[in-house]
Write a protein that holds these residues in place. Structure first.
Motif, PDB file in Angstrom:
ATOM      1  N   ILE A   1      86.632 -57.944  12.561  1.00 35.67           N
ATOM      2  CA  ILE A   1      85.272 -58.220  12.093  1.00 35.67           C
ATOM      3  C   ILE A   1      85.003 -57.517  10.757  1.00 35.67           C
ATOM      4  O   ILE A   1      84.403 -58.092   9.837  1.00 35.67           O
ATOM      5  N   LEU A   2      85.461 -56.270  10.632  1.00 36.39           N
ATOM      6  CA  LEU A   2      85.274 -55.547   9.376  1.00 36.39           C
ATOM      7  C   LEU A   2      86.070 -56.185   8.242  1.00 36.39           C
ATOM      8  O   LEU A   2      85.596 -56.265   7.104  1.00 36.39           O
ATOM      9  N   LEU A   3      87.283 -56.654   8.533  1.00 33.50           N
ATOM     10  CA  LEU A   3      88.052 -57.365   7.520  1.00 33.50           C
ATOM     11  C   LEU A   3      87.360 -58.669   7.129  1.00 33.50           C
ATOM     12  O   LEU A   3      87.370 -59.065   5.956  1.00 33.50           O
ATOM     13  N   GLY A   4      86.761 -59.341   8.107  1.00 34.05           N
ATOM     14  CA  GLY A   4      86.002 -60.547   7.791  1.00 34.05           C
ATOM     15  C   GLY A   4      84.789 -60.258   6.927  1.00 34.05           C
ATOM     16  O   GLY A   4      84.447 -61.037   6.028  1.00 34.05           O
ATOM     17  N   LEU A   5      84.128 -59.116   7.170  1.00 36.95           N
ATOM     18  CA  LEU A   5      83.001 -58.717   6.329  1.00 36.95           C
ATOM     19  C   LEU A   5      83.462 -58.443   4.897  1.00 36.95           C
ATOM     20  O   LEU A   5      82.790 -58.838   3.929  1.00 36.95           O
ATOM     21  N   ALA A   6      84.615 -57.779   4.751  1.00 38.59           N
ATOM     22  CA  ALA A   6      85.161 -57.550   3.412  1.00 38.59           C
ATOM     23  C   ALA A   6      85.516 -58.869   2.733  1.00 38.59           C
ATOM     24  O   ALA A   6      85.298 -59.038   1.529  1.00 38.59           O
ATOM     25  N   ALA A   7      86.060 -59.816   3.501  1.00 40.03           N
ATOM     26  CA  ALA A   7      86.367 -61.132   2.937  1.00 40.03           C
ATOM     27  C   ALA A   7      85.105 -61.864   2.512  1.00 40.03           C
ATOM     28  O   ALA A   7      85.099 -62.579   1.502  1.00 40.03           O
ATOM     29  N   LEU A   8      84.023 -61.699   3.269  1.00 39.54           N
ATOM     30  CA  LEU A   8      82.757 -62.334   2.894  1.00 39.54           C
ATOM     31  C   LEU A   8      82.258 -61.797   1.557  1.00 39.54           C
ATOM     32  O   LEU A   8      81.813 -62.561   0.688  1.00 39.54           O
ATOM     33  N   VAL A   9      82.324 -60.471   1.380  1.00 37.47           N
ATOM     34  CA  VAL A   9      81.911 -59.872   0.110  1.00 37.47           C
ATOM     35  C   VAL A   9      82.826 -60.333  -1.021  1.00 37.47           C
ATOM     36  O   VAL A   9      82.373 -60.654  -2.126  1.00 37.47           O
ATOM     37  N   ALA A  10      84.140 -60.409  -0.735  1.00 43.63           N
ATOM     38  CA  ALA A  10      85.084 -60.839  -1.762  1.00 43.63           C
ATOM     39  C   ALA A  10      84.850 -62.286  -2.165  1.00 43.63           C
ATOM     40  O   ALA A  10      84.890 -62.634  -3.357  1.00 43.63           O
ATOM     41  N   GLY A  11      84.598 -63.143  -1.182  1.00 41.35           N
ATOM     42  CA  GLY A  11      84.369 -64.547  -1.503  1.00 41.35           C
ATOM     43  C   GLY A  11      83.123 -64.763  -2.334  1.00 41.35           C
ATOM     44  O   GLY A  11      83.129 -65.546  -3.304  1.00 41.35           O
ATOM     45  N   SER A  12      82.040 -64.092  -1.984  1.00 40.29           N
ATOM     46  CA  SER A  12      80.791 -64.266  -2.735  1.00 40.29           C
ATOM     47  C   SER A  12      80.881 -63.630  -4.120  1.00 40.29           C
ATOM     48  O   SER A  12      80.448 -64.221  -5.118  1.00 40.29           O
ATOM     49  N   SER A  13      81.445 -62.420  -4.221  1.00 42.92           N
ATOM     50  CA  SER A  13      81.529 -61.759  -5.526  1.00 42.92           C
ATOM     51  C   SER A  13      82.454 -62.500  -6.480  1.00 42.92           C
ATOM     52  O   SER A  13      82.223 -62.489  -7.697  1.00 42.92           O
TER      53      SER A  13
ATOM     54  N   VAL B   1      89.154 -63.577   8.666  1.00 43.22           N
ATOM     55  CA  VAL B   1      89.212 -63.418   7.207  1.00 43.22           C
ATOM     56  C   VAL B   1      88.944 -64.754   6.515  1.00 43.22           C
ATOM     57  O   VAL B   1      88.174 -64.833   5.544  1.00 43.22           O
ATOM     58  N   LEU B   2      89.570 -65.824   7.001  1.00 43.06           N
ATOM     59  CA  LEU B   2      89.349 -67.140   6.399  1.00 43.06           C
ATOM     60  C   LEU B   2      87.897 -67.579   6.552  1.00 43.06           C
ATOM     61  O   LEU B   2      87.305 -68.151   5.625  1.00 43.06           O
ATOM     62  N   ALA B   3      87.317 -67.304   7.712  1.00 39.62           N
ATOM     63  CA  ALA B   3      85.906 -67.651   7.912  1.00 39.62           C
ATOM     64  C   ALA B   3      85.011 -66.833   6.990  1.00 39.62           C
ATOM     65  O   ALA B   3      84.013 -67.348   6.458  1.00 39.62           O
ATOM     66  N   GLY B   4      85.336 -65.545   6.788  1.00 36.97           N
ATOM     67  CA  GLY B   4      84.544 -64.719   5.882  1.00 36.97           C
ATOM     68  C   GLY B   4      84.599 -65.227   4.450  1.00 36.97           C
ATOM     69  O   GLY B   4      83.569 -65.277   3.759  1.00 36.97           O
ATOM     70  N   LEU B   5      85.793 -65.628   3.994  1.00 37.82           N
ATOM     71  CA  LEU B   5      85.909 -66.184   2.648  1.00 37.82           C
ATOM     72  C   LEU B   5      85.116 -67.485   2.520  1.00 37.82           C
ATOM     73  O   LEU B   5      84.432 -67.722   1.521  1.00 37.82           O
ATOM     74  N   TYR B   6      85.226 -68.324   3.539  1.00 37.90           N
ATOM     75  CA  TYR B   6      84.529 -69.618   3.494  1.00 37.90           C
ATOM     76  C   TYR B   6      83.016 -69.425   3.487  1.00 37.90           C
ATOM     77  O   TYR B   6      82.302 -70.037   2.673  1.00 37.90           O
ATOM     78  N   VAL B   7      82.518 -68.571   4.356  1.00 36.33           N
ATOM     79  CA  VAL B   7      81.080 -68.359   4.434  1.00 36.33           C
ATOM     80  C   VAL B   7      80.566 -67.657   3.180  1.00 36.33           C
ATOM     81  O   VAL B   7      79.540 -68.054   2.593  1.00 36.33           O
ATOM     82  N   GLY B   8      81.267 -66.595   2.736  1.00 42.64           N
ATOM     83  CA  GLY B   8      80.818 -65.874   1.548  1.00 42.64           C
ATOM     84  C   GLY B   8      80.834 -66.736   0.305  1.00 42.64           C
ATOM     85  O   GLY B   8      79.852 -66.786  -0.452  1.00 42.64           O
ATOM     86  N   GLY B   9      81.946 -67.437   0.075  1.00 42.55           N
ATOM     87  CA  GLY B   9      82.016 -68.307  -1.089  1.00 42.55           C
ATOM     88  C   GLY B   9      81.055 -69.476  -0.998  1.00 42.55           C
ATOM     89  O   GLY B   9      80.402 -69.844  -1.993  1.00 42.55           O
ATOM     90  N   GLY B  10      80.938 -70.080   0.187  1.00 40.48           N
ATOM     91  CA  GLY B  10      80.040 -71.214   0.347  1.00 40.48           C
ATOM     92  C   GLY B  10      78.582 -70.848   0.129  1.00 40.48           C
ATOM     93  O   GLY B  10      77.840 -71.573  -0.543  1.00 40.48           O
ATOM     94  N   LEU B  11      78.162 -69.725   0.675  1.00 44.72           N
ATOM     95  CA  LEU B  11      76.776 -69.302   0.484  1.00 44.72           C
ATOM     96  C   LEU B  11      76.490 -68.953  -0.978  1.00 44.72           C
ATOM     97  O   LEU B  11      75.396 -69.232  -1.487  1.00 44.72           O
ATOM     98  N   ALA B  12      77.479 -68.344  -1.651  1.00 45.16           N
ATOM     99  CA  ALA B  12      77.276 -68.007  -3.065  1.00 45.16           C
ATOM    100  C   ALA B  12      77.142 -69.267  -3.914  1.00 45.16           C
ATOM    101  O   ALA B  12      76.276 -69.343  -4.796  1.00 45.16           O
ATOM    102  N   VAL B  13      77.995 -70.256  -3.675  1.00 48.11           N
ATOM    103  CA  VAL B  13      77.907 -71.515  -4.422  1.00 48.11           C
ATOM    104  C   VAL B  13      76.597 -72.223  -4.114  1.00 48.11           C
ATOM    105  O   VAL B  13      75.935 -72.780  -4.999  1.00 48.11           O
ATOM    106  N   ARG B  14      76.191 -72.199  -2.868  1.00 42.88           N
ATOM    107  CA  ARG B  14      74.933 -72.844  -2.494  1.00 42.88           C
ATOM    108  C   ARG B  14      73.734 -72.129  -3.133  1.00 42.88           C
ATOM    109  O   ARG B  14      72.744 -72.768  -3.512  1.00 42.88           O
ATOM    110  N   PHE B  15      73.820 -70.827  -3.284  1.00 43.43           N
ATOM    111  CA  PHE B  15      72.708 -70.054  -3.833  1.00 43.43           C
ATOM    112  C   PHE B  15      72.527 -70.310  -5.329  1.00 43.43           C
ATOM    113  O   PHE B  15      71.397 -70.443  -5.815  1.00 43.43           O
ATOM    114  N   THR B  16      73.620 -70.358  -6.086  1.00 44.52           N
ATOM    115  CA  THR B  16      73.532 -70.496  -7.545  1.00 44.52           C
ATOM    116  C   THR B  16      73.714 -71.925  -8.025  1.00 44.52           C
ATOM    117  O   THR B  16      73.313 -72.249  -9.146  1.00 44.52           O
TER     118      THR B  16
END
Length: 428
Positions: free
Chosen positions: A254-266, A353-368
């Motif tokens: 879960i913590l690795l997924g959280l790091a992936a979420l931050v990495a995907g969005s940033s 990790v893959l879900a974190g990247l997908y969610v983080g990147g997807g939310l960032a693209v949707r936001f901007t």
């Protein structure tokens, strides 16, 4: 009649450690030092207040952006706190047996609590104090020479642009010394980490005779179903271990997924800002510096998650040493046990990790949005379609998974010791 066991006796018992106890002692001290340093950094930034401070790091200078730094430091502190909690549990089975022996010899609840406090709280408190002291000394040494400030010139359009040259400013701090910013951040960091250790120690003395209950979890249920149809031995062992101990690898995943979420969005925010700012991206170091710090903080968090995974799997290997020794004695190769341990960590980590990247990147693209916006006086073409950073996202995912795999392989080195024949004498 109960045995009188004072603090001197408790400290004497804590000093005479087994190899697992020594590993827990030094692991608790080091991990609590990192946790206390991070908590002190966040609290020290809060203690700076609403005033503007002189710092070479732009996001720390202004109080508005400083809030984001505090949140980022606290997010990095989460895997550090998890690592500290994992180190407390190293050799917990042996420690529980010793406490039961002391209780059978006549020690009361208060005496047992003293022993556990001396064994747990003392190294944590010492490590926390050293972590805060080393943080203050490190920042003081970093600011000793001052910092370099970029030089600017006025262009033909009347805009100040950097010349590419830097000048040394002796009075400019690289980073404000958060340890001495106020009296309470260091005390809060040491007290919070020590209090958590004390609470864990008190709970362990109350649960000596309480059987280990397995809480139902979705991962355990899915692993139990998958174990029914698993054919390769390594997969069968991995699914069964996940069904028996799902929380061992679920929390690091879960913590690795959280790091992936931050990495995907940033990653997306960095590309979106770089395209939208145009020439200002190269002229103003504030944005590149900010995203570089985010990347650095993300990798620090990933490293702490990996260390927590090493400790969690190492403790699981020590708990299963008799079962692994029986399996090795019956003909199961150690390589199969090693692959099973690797699968036990990777099966929950990879999809998370893959879900974190997908969610983080997807939310960032949707936001901007996927189109460039006007963020400067001379941006790139407004409305330009920004390509998705698939290569960067893939690199982040591969890097996080490789780090988790290396952590698992490090933990698997304990199988050389736990699969020896003499481990068959360990009580079941």
């Amino acid at each position: 009649m109960k045995t009188k066991l004072g603090w001197a006796d408790a400290l004497w018992l804590a000093r005479h450690r087994t190899p697992n106890d020594r590993l827990r002692f030094w692991g608790s001290a080091l991990s609590s030092a990192v946790t206390a340093a991070l908590v002190c950094t966040a609290a020290g930034l809060v203690a700076l207040g609403p005033a503007t401070v002189e710092s070479a790091i732009g996001v720390v200078t202004e109080p508005g952006t400083r809030v984001g730094v505090v949140i980022a430091v606290l997010l990095v502190a989460l895997p550090a706190l998890h690592l500290t909690g994992q180190t407390w549990k190293l050799g917990s089975v042996e420690r529980r047996q010793r406490l039961r022996q002391l209780r059978d010899a006549g020690a009361g609840q208060r005496e047992l609590r003293r022993v556990v406090f001396a064994d747990t709280v003392v190294p944590v408190a010492v490590g926390a104090v050293l972590g805060v002291v080393l943080l203050g000394v490190g920042i003081a040494l970093l600011n000793l020479r001052g910092s370099f400030r970029p030089m600017y010139r006025e262009s033909a359009e009347g805009v100040m642009v950097p010349t590419g040259q830097y000048t040394l400013v002796p009075d400019l701090a690289v980073f404000p010394n958060v340890v001495v910013a106020s009296w309470w951040p260091s005390l809060l960091a040491v007290g919070a980490v020590s209090a958590l250790a004390a609470q864990s120690a008190a709970r362990s003395t109350r649960r000596l005779d309480r059987p280990q209950r397995r809480r139902p979890s979705l991962l355990g249920f899915a692993a139990a179903r998958a174990a029914r149809t698993a054919n390769p031995p390594a997969f069968l062992l991995a699914w069964r271990r996940l069904a028996e101990e799902p929380r061992t690898t679920a929390r690091p995943a879960i913590l690795l997924g959280l790091a992936a979420l931050v990495a995907g969005s940033s990653t997306w925010f960095r590309r979106q800002f770089r395209v939208s700012l145009g020439e200002q991206w190269t002229q103003d170091t504030f944005f590149t510096q900010s995203f570089t710090l985010v990347t650095l903080a993300t990798w620090v968090g990933i490293g702490l998650c990996a260390l927590g995974l090493v400790v969690a799997l190492a403790d699981a290997v020590l708990r299963r040493r008799r079962a692994d020794a029986v399996a090795a004695a019956s003909g199961v190769p150690v390589s199969v046990l090693r692959r099973a341990l690797l699968l036990q960590a990777m099966l929950p980590a990879v999809p998370t990790v893959l879900a974190g990247l997908y969610v983080g990147g997807g939310l960032a693209v949707r936001f901007t949005g996927q189109y460039a916006e006007s963020r400067s006086a001379n941006p790139a073409q407004v409305g330009e379609l920004i390509p998705l950073p698939w290569a960067e996202w893939a690199a982040w995912g591969l890097g996080i998974i490789v780090v988790a795999a290396l952590a698992t392989l490090i933990a698997s080195t304990n199988l050389r010791r736990t699969t020896r024949v003499d481990q068959l004498r360990i009580p079941a």
